[in-house]
Design a protein around this motif. Structure first.
Motif, PDB file in Angstrom:
ATOM      1  N   LYS A   3      43.324   6.469  16.619  1.00  0.00           N
ATOM      2  CA  LYS A   3      44.400   5.674  17.215  1.00  0.00           C
ATOM      3  C   LYS A   3      44.202   5.606  18.729  1.00  0.00           C
ATOM      4  O   LYS A   3      43.892   6.602  19.365  1.00  0.00           O
ATOM      5  CB  LYS A   3      45.736   6.333  16.896  1.00  0.00           C
ATOM      6  N   ASP A   5      45.984   4.923  22.224  1.00  0.00           N
ATOM      7  CA  ASP A   5      47.274   4.807  22.895  1.00  0.00           C
ATOM      8  C   ASP A   5      47.119   3.912  24.120  1.00  0.00           C
ATOM      9  O   ASP A   5      46.195   4.092  24.913  1.00  0.00           O
ATOM     10  CB  ASP A   5      47.790   6.177  23.344  1.00  0.00           C
ATOM     11  N   ASP A   7      49.115   2.378  27.435  1.00  0.00           N
ATOM     12  CA  ASP A   7      50.283   2.478  28.311  1.00  0.00           C
ATOM     13  C   ASP A   7      50.591   1.069  28.814  1.00  0.00           C
ATOM     14  O   ASP A   7      50.080   0.622  29.834  1.00  0.00           O
ATOM     15  CB  ASP A   7      49.992   3.426  29.473  1.00  0.00           C
TER      16      ASP A   7
END
Length: 147
Positions: A3, A5, A7
């Motif tokens: 996965k 991530d 921001d």
């Protein structure tokens, strides 16, 4: 695959800062070109008058003087008759191209380029000054003819 991530807030702030930097650099370049620009071919009063676009209607350019003493400014004032916020100084930019300076900074400035025919300005076209101009400013669609 793992996965990733993202921001999104940081990414949007980075993109916003990059866009702001590009806009500031473009503004500096536009101002420098105006300082180095050629003077208009005609006296300023020759550009004054009512200019009509079949779609928009009338735009009025008139001589104007404001202020006193060292704060006194004289030149041309441009006014869109159907859009009260679009009025301000029309300054020589480069030859037959002039630049608006709308005091209401929420309004986008424009370049106005005149075509000389039979020794006087006869038609004019417009385009936005900022490369980031909002699409709702349809300056590029205006085809002005002296009334």
């Amino acid at each position: 695959m793992g996965k990733v991530d993202v921001d999104w807030i940081a990414d949007s702030k980075t993109l916003e800062a990059e866009g702001e930097a590009k806009s500031q650099a473009a503004a500096v370049e536009i101002d420098a070109k105006q300082r180095a620009g050629a003077p208009p071919a005609m006296p300023l009063d020759a550009y004054a008058g009512t200019w009509r676009d079949p779609w928009y209607g009338d735009i009025v350019i008139e001589p104007r003087t404001e202020g006193r003493g060292r704060d006194r400014k004289s030149g041309l004032w441009l006014r869109f008759t159907h859009t009260p916020a679009l009025q301000g100084w029309l300054e020589p930019y480069d030859g037959e191209t002039f630049r608006t300076r709308f005091p209401d900074k929420r309004e986008e400035d424009a370049f106005v380029t005149f075509a000389i025919q039979t020794a006087k300005p006869a038609t004019a076209t417009m385009k936005g000054v900022s490369p980031d101009i909002d699409f709702s400013y349809d300056y590029q669609d205006l085809r002005l003819t002296r009334v």
